[in-house]
Design a protein around this motif. Structure first.
Motif, short mmCIF file in Angstrom:
data_model
loop_
_atom_site.label_atom_id
_atom_site.label_comp_id
_atom_site.label_asym_id
_atom_site.label_seq_id
_atom_site.Cartn_x
_atom_site.Cartn_y
_atom_site.Cartn_z
N PRO A 339 0.85 -1.19 0.00
CA PRO A 339 0.00 0.00 0.00
C PRO A 339 0.89 1.24 0.00
O PRO A 339 2.01 1.19 0.49
N PRO A 340 0.41 2.36 -0.59
CA PRO A 340 1.24 3.57 -0.61
C PRO A 340 1.62 4.02 0.79
O PRO A 340 0.80 4.00 1.71
N PHE A 341 2.89 4.36 0.98
CA PHE A 341 3.36 4.94 2.24
C PHE A 341 4.63 5.71 1.97
O PHE A 341 5.29 5.50 0.96
N ASN A 342 4.95 6.60 2.87
CA ASN A 342 6.11 7.47 2.68
C ASN A 342 7.36 6.77 3.16
O ASN A 342 7.53 6.54 4.36
N ASP A 343 8.25 6.43 2.21
CA ASP A 343 9.50 5.76 2.57
C ASP A 343 10.69 6.64 2.16
O ASP A 343 11.78 6.13 1.96
N ASP A 344 10.47 7.95 2.05
CA ASP A 344 11.52 8.87 1.59
C ASP A 344 12.72 8.88 2.54
O ASP A 344 13.86 8.72 2.11
N GLY A 345 12.49 9.15 3.80
CA GLY A 345 13.60 9.30 4.74
C GLY A 345 14.52 10.44 4.30
O GLY A 345 14.06 11.45 3.76
N VAL A 346 15.79 10.29 4.57
CA VAL A 346 16.79 11.28 4.14
C VAL A 346 16.98 11.04 2.64
O VAL A 346 17.75 10.18 2.22
N VAL A 347 16.26 11.79 1.83
CA VAL A 347 16.04 11.42 0.43
C VAL A 347 17.36 11.29 -0.32
O VAL A 347 18.17 12.20 -0.32
N SER A 348 17.54 10.14 -0.93
CA SER A 348 18.66 9.77 -1.80
C SER A 348 19.90 9.32 -1.04
O SER A 348 20.89 8.94 -1.65
N LEU A 349 19.86 9.31 0.28
CA LEU A 349 21.00 8.78 1.03
C LEU A 349 20.57 7.54 1.83
O LEU A 349 19.47 7.51 2.37
N PRO A 350 21.46 6.56 1.93
CA PRO A 350 21.11 5.35 2.69
C PRO A 350 21.06 5.62 4.19
O PRO A 350 21.84 6.41 4.71
#
Lengths: 569, 213
Positions: A339-350
């Motif tokens: 299901p859609p959820f926000n998994d961005d976190g610190v965007v583009s960094l592991p």
């Protein structure tokens, strides 16, 4: 604003130069900072929140903007027609440059790992390359200063390859994303550590900077100053001291020596007007980027140094290093149809990484290569981009129509790239020289690279490819990259990781190094090299944090040299 | 295997298209060798002159496509009918042409950069070959005709036809990129993000349950 003669002329405003400018102005020195590129203000210029689809070509990389239209690097790239370089026949070298205030700190993966003592003393342990002229314990106080200033998230895990930081240095890391949790579980099954990455992003306010708000990719820069870029972290306090003068478009090409052999100024060309200028100073620090600093030394010829300053040992330009890297892709069926959820976190960094877990076995001689690697992970439910469907020809070949749309929804977010980041062994045969024919648009001779991987890096890469495949399987994923039998087909070309260092290595013996342990060029008491050029070895840890710590230490050393002359010390 | 005649037609068309605008390539104007290197070095920096793109320092806050769009109206009509076969309306979301995929492909294949110029040749070659195969102008095709054309293309690509597979692959990729980087496509995939927040909460419990963690 200070005026000539400056106490210190610093060449370059990236990780090294901006650190030195900050430290020296805070210690009372009057500093002139010379930057080859233009002024740059991430607060005003960063495209926060712009969607890939709003950019030309959906933000795909081009020769003008290799990491995409919105990438933080302006006026840089792999190919700069005005600034050609050469490679020896049969070799390849990628050289990424950023002509802008802050240099390559503006586009940086921001992995900020400390070298361990065995990284500084690797030669003593296995006889390859060269040692650094200090131990971890001797250098650690500057790592502490660097982490506190830069702002680094991470955890202390008491691992053999990753030193712990003292309390108060690291900020709390963000919790792992969905796919990262699968890999943590996979690591648990394999009995291998998977821990919080160390990244130069703040999760708590620091020195007036706001904490990360988990939106908009870091590689574009950060208008709220939550990640580390020298123009938002080092340069504002340096400017506020009132002792910093910055000159942009100033490309330094030569260090000028006084009759007594000390440095007394630099020659630079204004890249816009093509006019040549001279600037006088009591000391000079080169932080132009490793290869540019070496180039400046080579091009600083005099009766005293006919082959360039620092060339007497024959080691100038030798020992060029980069990070061997390779990728393996996994597809994770568990990630399908979420299901859609926000998994961005610190965007583009592991948020997590896999540190080198076999150091003890390697030390015991049980591996066919001498130095290690760590693994970084990228993927998951990132904003759809020009690269989201790169793996579709593998997982869903020749589908079209309604089926293709179903497959797009099904596979979106289920891919994870595993990336090896390894150590290269320093060898004198890997070098740059000046090619007098290869002049830039301002008439300054450029570089010719001769850098090759050895069996060491290839065996390491073969091992890493298999390890990454094991991680994918243990984490419940499917390996979708066929592993090439020949690691030479998997390894990145030298330079591609943008970790090029070496060429003016620091050491304790003038016959075996170009600078002393503070980066001071042997024989020139007030000329320091403070960037990656001084690295005698390049561990599997991305170099920027170590560059910052080294530049900080060198700046404090220079301050002692200048003490009598400093008005505000 | 694809019919010999058809493959030949495809290649002949490709040759006819080699007059398409090409990127400046200043091939290997090698210098006379660097000081200590043994022989002729390779010169890096000559291949891309950067004179027709958006440049290395574009205004990032106000993105502009700086090159002229080059596809003719009929070519875009043809691309639209094919793109709508690759990504049709399906009850969940509209078809490719409804979200601007033909405009995106025009922007892409008109760009002066090497990858885009390479794709330009593949796309225009493919369109020409399809037209030749259909023996009628593509832009006059209705949805059913476009459907059967793509079905034939797919069959040949599946049988190992190299030019067909190359066109199918690149054209599909450009459709996917154009579609799923549009606001409609982003929503369709269920990307949720770009939401500033004080904390990153991580995946919600129902996701963790599905992941078996």
């Amino acid at each position: 604003m200070a005026t000539e003669p400056f106490d210190v002329i610093i060449v370059g405003s990236g990780a090294a130069g901006a650190t030195a400018a900050y430290v020296l102005t805070s210690l009372g020195a009057r500093v002139c900072l010379l930057e080859a590129g233009r002024y740059y203000d991430p607060g005003r210029e960063t495209p926060m929140f712009q969607r890939h689809g709003a950019a030309p070509l959906a933000d795909a990389g081009t020769p003008d903007k290799p990491f995409g239209f919105y990438d933080g690097t302006v006026d840089g790239g792999w190919i700069l027609p005005e600034e050609p370089y050469a490679t020896a026949p049969g070799t390849e070298f990628r050289w990424f440059r950023a002509r802008m205030l802050g240099g390559r700190t503006n586009h940086w993966g921001r992995v900020a790992l400390r070298y361990a003592n065995h990284d500084f003393k690797a030669y003593s342990l296995d006889g390859l390359g060269a040692d650094w002229p200090f131990t971890y314990d001797e250098f650690a106080p500057w790592y502490d200063r660097a982490e506190r200033m830069v702002g680094v998230f991470g955890t202390n895990e008491h691992l053999p390859d990753i030193p712990d930081s003292p309390p108060g240095c690291l900020q709390p890391p963000p919790v792992p994303r969905s796919y990262e949790r699968l890999v943590i579980a996979g690591g648990h099954r394999l009995g291998r550590p998977v821990v919080a990455s160390h990244e130069a992003v703040i999760t708590q306010p620091l020195n007036g900077r706001l904490a990360c708000f988990y939106a908009s990719p870091c590689l574009r820069g950060c208008a709220i100053r939550a990640n580390f870029q020298s123009p938002t972290v080092m340069l504002p306090p340096a400017r506020a001291s009132g002792r910093l003068t910055t000159i942009t478009h100033a490309q330094v090409y030569e260090v000028d020596l006084a009759p007594d052999g000390s440095a007394r100024g630099v020659h630079y060309v204004d890249r816009l007007t093509h006019r040549h200028h001279y600037l006088a100073g009591r000391a000079v620090m080169l932080g132009a980027s490793a290869m540019e600093s070496v180039r400046i030394l080579f091009n600083s010829r005099s009766a005293r140094f006919p082959d360039g300053i620092g060339a007497e040992s024959g080691l100038l330009g030798r020992g060029v290093l980069d990070t061997p890297g390779s990728n393996v892709w996994g597809q994770f069926p568990q990630m399908e149809g979420l299901p859609p959820f926000n998994d961005d976190g610190v965007v583009s960094l592991p948020h997590i990484f896999i540190p080198w877990w076999l150091w003890p076995a390697q030390r015991a001689g049980r591996l066919p290569f001498a130095r290690g690697y760590h693994i970084e992970l990228y993927g998951g439910r990132t904003e759809p981009s020009a690269y989201t469907f790169d793996q579709f020809d593998v997982v869903s070949p020749l589908t079209y129509g309604k089926r293709l749309k179903e497959e797009a929804r099904r596979y979106y977010g289920s891919f994870v790239r595993f990336s090896q980041r390894g150590e290269m062994i320093m060898r004198d045969s890997n070098r740059v020289v000046i090619d007098p024919q290869m002049k830039d648009a301002w008439g300054v001779p450029g570089l010719c690279f001769d850098v090759r991987w050895s069996e060491q890096e290839l065996r390491q890469t073969a091992h890493a490819q298999l390890s990454m495949a094991e991680f994918i399987e243990a984490s419940g994923g499917k390996l979708i990259t066929p592993l090439p039998g020949n690691p030479a087909q998997a390894i990145t070309p030298p330079g591609r990781m943008i970790h090029e260092v070496g060429g003016a290595r620091a050491g304790s013996d003038p016959k075996k190094s170009v600078t002393d342990s503070h980066g001071r060029v042997w024989g020139v008491p007030n000329l320091y090299v403070i960037d990656g050029a001084v690295f005698p070895s390049s561990a599997n840890k991305n170099p920027t944090l170590t560059i910052i710590a080294f530049a900080w230490r060198a700046s404090e050393h220079l301050r002692k040299y200048l003490r009598k002359e400093l008005r505000h010390a | 295997m694809p019919d010999r005649r058809e493959t030949l037609t495809w290649l002949l068309r490709a040759l006819a298209l080699s007059a398409a605008p090409a990127v400046h390539i200043d091939s290997a104007s090698a210098s006379q060798g660097c000081a200590a290197a043994p022989a002729k070095p390779d010169r890096i920096g000559a291949a891309w002159r950067g004179d027709r793109g958006y440049g290395r320092d574009p205004d990032l806050l106000h993105p502009q496509v700086t090159w002229a769009l080059t596809l003719a109206a009929q070519q875009k009509t043809a691309i639209a009918s094919l793109a709508d076969v690759f990504l049709p309306e399906d009850g969940s979301s509209p078809c490719a042409s409804a979200v601007g995929v033909p405009d995106f492909i025009d922007e892409w294949v008109s760009a002066p950069y090497p990858q885009q110029q390479q794709d330009r040749v593949v796309v225009l070659e493919g369109l020409a070959a399809l037209e030749c195969d259909a023996n009628a102008p593509l832009h006059t095709f209705d949805a059913t005709q476009a459907q059967s054309l793509v079905a034939r293309l797919h069959a040949r690509a599946a049988e190992g036809g190299q030019p067909e597979a190359r066109f199918f692959g690149r054209f599909r990729q450009l459709c996917l990129i154009g579609y799923y980087t549009s606001p409609v496509g982003v929503a369709e995939l269920g990307y949720v993000g770009y939401q500033p927040s004080a904390r990153f909460e991580g995946p919600p419990p129902e996701v963790l349950a599905k992941l078996g963690i």
